[in-house]
Design a protein around this motif. Sequence first.
Motif, short mmCIF file in Angstrom:
data_model
loop_
_atom_site.label_atom_id
_atom_site.label_comp_id
_atom_site.label_asym_id
_atom_site.label_seq_id
_atom_site.Cartn_x
_atom_site.Cartn_y
_atom_site.Cartn_z
N ALA A 216 0.76 -1.22 0.10
CA ALA A 216 -0.07 0.23 -0.19
C ALA A 216 0.83 1.25 -0.02
CB ALA A 216 -1.05 0.12 1.16
N GLU A 217 1.88 1.13 1.00
CA GLU A 217 2.88 2.41 0.97
C GLU A 217 3.45 2.79 -0.42
OE1 GLU A 217 5.15 3.34 4.68
OE2 GLU A 217 4.62 1.18 4.76
N LEU A 218 3.55 1.59 -1.42
CA LEU A 218 4.30 1.74 -2.49
C LEU A 218 3.17 1.98 -3.75
CD1 LEU A 218 6.85 -1.38 -2.44
CD2 LEU A 218 7.29 1.10 -2.72
N GLY A 219 2.09 2.30 -3.17
CA GLY A 219 0.90 2.64 -4.08
C GLY A 219 0.33 1.35 -4.95
N LEU A 220 0.50 0.30 -4.36
CA LEU A 220 -0.15 -1.04 -5.31
C LEU A 220 -1.41 -1.46 -4.55
CD1 LEU A 220 3.40 -2.93 -5.17
CD2 LEU A 220 2.46 -1.49 -6.97
N ARG A 221 -2.08 -1.63 -5.36
CA ARG A 221 -3.75 -2.25 -4.97
C ARG A 221 -4.23 -3.32 -5.80
NH1 ARG A 221 -2.20 1.44 -2.16
NH2 ARG A 221 -3.23 3.22 -1.38
N ASP A 222 -4.86 -4.22 -5.18
CA ASP A 222 -5.59 -5.07 -5.92
C ASP A 222 -4.63 -6.10 -6.76
OD1 ASP A 222 -8.10 -3.74 -5.20
OD2 ASP A 222 -7.96 -2.62 -6.82
N GLU A 223 -4.53 -6.12 -7.97
CA GLU A 223 -3.93 -7.31 -8.60
C GLU A 223 -2.39 -6.99 -8.74
OE1 GLU A 223 -1.60 -8.59 -11.75
OE2 GLU A 223 -1.96 -6.60 -11.93
N ARG A 224 -2.22 -5.83 -8.61
CA ARG A 224 -0.46 -5.18 -8.66
C ARG A 224 -0.11 -5.43 -7.29
NH1 ARG A 224 1.12 -2.35 -12.67
NH2 ARG A 224 2.55 -1.31 -11.59
N ALA A 225 -1.05 -5.39 -6.06
CA ALA A 225 -0.68 -5.68 -4.84
C ALA A 225 -0.35 -7.39 -4.73
CB ALA A 225 -1.49 -5.18 -3.78
N ALA A 226 -1.01 -7.95 -5.59
CA ALA A 226 -1.05 -9.58 -5.25
C ALA A 226 0.33 -9.86 -6.32
CB ALA A 226 -2.33 -10.12 -6.08
N ARG A 227 0.45 -9.09 -7.15
CA ARG A 227 1.68 -9.67 -8.09
C ARG A 227 2.90 -9.27 -7.33
NH1 ARG A 227 2.40 -6.46 -13.58
NH2 ARG A 227 0.26 -6.34 -13.37
N PHE A 228 2.99 -8.13 -6.48
CA PHE A 228 3.99 -7.98 -5.67
C PHE A 228 4.30 -8.84 -4.51
CE2 PHE A 228 5.39 -5.60 -1.69
CZ PHE A 228 6.45 -5.16 -2.16
N ALA A 229 3.30 -9.25 -3.93
CA ALA A 229 3.44 -10.30 -3.00
C ALA A 229 3.88 -11.48 -3.49
CB ALA A 229 1.94 -10.36 -2.32
N GLY A 230 3.53 -11.92 -4.54
CA GLY A 230 4.11 -12.98 -5.32
C GLY A 230 5.52 -13.06 -5.45
N TYR A 231 6.13 -11.80 -5.25
CA TYR A 231 7.91 -11.93 -5.39
C TYR A 231 8.43 -12.24 -4.06
CZ TYR A 231 6.89 -8.96 -9.49
OH TYR A 231 6.30 -8.62 -10.63
N PHE A 232 7.43 -12.52 -3.17
CA PHE A 232 8.02 -12.74 -1.64
C PHE A 232 7.82 -14.37 -1.48
CE2 PHE A 232 7.79 -8.42 -1.71
CZ PHE A 232 8.84 -7.98 -0.78
N GLU A 233 8.67 -14.70 -0.43
CA GLU A 233 8.44 -16.28 0.00
C GLU A 233 8.68 -16.32 1.38
OE1 GLU A 233 11.72 -18.45 -2.08
OE2 GLU A 233 13.22 -17.41 -1.04
N PRO A 234 7.83 -17.53 2.01
CA PRO A 234 8.08 -17.62 3.24
C PRO A 234 9.44 -17.97 3.80
CG PRO A 234 6.27 -19.02 2.52
CD PRO A 234 7.16 -18.40 1.25
N VAL A 235 9.83 -17.41 4.92
CA VAL A 235 11.26 -17.63 5.30
C VAL A 235 11.01 -18.39 6.99
CG1 VAL A 235 12.27 -15.85 4.17
CG2 VAL A 235 11.36 -15.54 6.47
N PRO A 236 11.88 -19.23 7.22
CA PRO A 236 11.78 -19.87 8.38
C PRO A 236 11.80 -18.94 9.57
CG PRO A 236 13.71 -21.22 6.95
CD PRO A 236 13.22 -19.67 6.38
N PRO A 237 11.26 -19.17 10.68
CA PRO A 237 11.19 -18.26 11.87
C PRO A 237 12.62 -17.91 12.34
CG PRO A 237 9.58 -20.13 12.12
CD PRO A 237 10.55 -20.54 10.86
N ALA A 238 13.64 -18.86 12.23
CA ALA A 238 14.82 -18.65 12.97
C ALA A 238 15.52 -17.48 12.02
CB ALA A 238 15.73 -19.83 12.88
N ALA A 239 15.13 -17.41 10.60
CA ALA A 239 15.87 -16.31 9.70
C ALA A 239 15.03 -15.05 9.65
CB ALA A 239 15.97 -17.10 8.26
N ALA A 240 13.84 -15.18 10.41
CA ALA A 240 12.98 -14.03 10.10
C ALA A 240 13.43 -12.64 10.69
CB ALA A 240 11.55 -14.15 10.86
N GLU A 241 14.24 -12.82 11.72
CA GLU A 241 14.99 -11.74 12.61
C GLU A 241 16.41 -12.02 12.71
OE1 GLU A 241 13.59 -9.18 13.73
OE2 GLU A 241 11.60 -9.66 13.56
N PRO A 242 17.17 -11.40 11.63
CA PRO A 242 18.33 -11.78 11.44
C PRO A 242 19.28 -11.24 12.72
CG PRO A 242 17.69 -10.69 9.66
CD PRO A 242 16.70 -10.75 10.64
#
Length: 531
Positions: A216-242
């Motif tokens: 939202a802060e990047l100005g992405l809504r609806d399909e574009r926000a979903a496309r943006f989210a698709g560029y990310f992947e889950p990370v193990p909890p131990a790696a979430a807070e470096p």
Amino acid sequence: MRYSLRQDIAVEPVIAGWYGWSYLLPPQTLARFVRNRFTRIVESYLDDPQVHAAAVRQRRMHGGPWIHAHEHRDAIEAWYRDTAPRRARLDELFEAIRRLEEDILPRHHGECLDSVYQELPQALAGRVEVFYGRDNRTADYRFIEPLMYASEYYDTSWQQVRFRPVTEDAREFALTTPMLEYGPEQLLVDVPLDSPLLDTVFRGGLTGEELGNLAAELGLRDERAARFAGYFEPVPPAAAEPAAAPAGDDVLEYVGHACVFARYRGTTFLVDPVLSYAGYPGGAENRFTFADLPERVDHLLITHNHQDHMLFETLLRIRHRVGRVLVPKSANASLVDPGLGGILRRLGFTDVVEVDDLETLSCGSAEVVALPFLGEHGDLRIRSKTGWLFRFGERSILFAADSTNISPTMYTKVAEVIGPVDTVFIGMESIGAAASWIYGPLYGEPLDRRTDQSRRLNGSNFPQAREIVDALEPEAVYVYAMGLEPWMGIVMAIDYDESHPAIVDSDLLVRHVRDKGGSAERLHLRRTLPL
């Protein structure tokens, strides 16, 4: 669950619709590139896309003024038409510079220049200084660069990033093709390149809610926000807070091209950062990627202002990890030599130190010395270049980059000051591009072909490199910065075979060093080296 950017997602910088690199950031150089290069490329393409389509299929045409997305004529034409009103502002600055260089300064041949300030076009008034060279007859000028960045001609709304998956190591040449959304897998986002939002993207470890808020802060809504989210992947909890990176063992790691990572007694260094991606089938196994960097890079060093050594795409991705940046000192503030410090600060780096020749800095566990760098810049008055000498305890390592040993006694005199060097990294792209390949849009008048071809952007050939080695007496010599890695194709256009002069010259240097009892090799892909 937390999410981080996938390792196969490139985030490419975009300035005024083109792949972002250092000569497109200052408004005065951007204006020259848009008018003198990009406008001509687009209009040529729109006139006959098939000429461009044919050219990009020929190896000998690589790196030329051709648009690679030749099948997207309608999109490029619409973009070019729609952005015409915004280009008018850059045209205004271009005309002001042209008038100063071609109409105003040539009328003065030694008399007082005070009147020039009254003649300056509005775009330059109060933003340049005029002066004579030492012949007292040739008038010249420099930009007051902070005032140029503060002007209406520096427009961060021109800045964007484009997300897209990387599917193979060999990336297509990017410097001559508009950076648009050419398919549903790509996403062009309006965001200033110095925005902290990009650090949030690259730092990762986001909750689902945080990822949604970021879109939202990047100005992405609806399909574009979903496309943006698709560029990310889950990370193990131990790696979430470096956690803070452990000190680790001392290491010297060749990353590829001119990029080297070092850790010495807990302090980390990265030189000329260009890193590759991972996470897609068929990629080279032996490589150093963003995932291999520690969470903190204490010192980032840049040798010179060419796109294969100061790659915005890598710099932005690692900015949140970087402490201090060391760059060569620039005193010219000219069209051909804009200050690296100002460019990096407008990329969001806050701790930037400009270093002069033979100046020594204490950098944690090491000392760093800036050494003179000659050649490779087409005989232009460019000061923003240096070789970096590291002193790791009793050991010393020189990153000479593309320094061309055109003054054979210089390294002998340098050795008298710094003493012998244990390890030398030296670039040997001995047949570089003609000077106009980078600097052509900045010239007042084009060079004739013969002159242009004589002023090459090359590193040392074998005789020149041999003299460097013989002067410094290193135990180990590594030839690097050759553009051998396939991912360098995005900003370079070199096709090597065994008969290429650069390959022949570097083979001769390796043999010369080994014959003298030292160790030597031409580096390619990742390599762990003795420190």
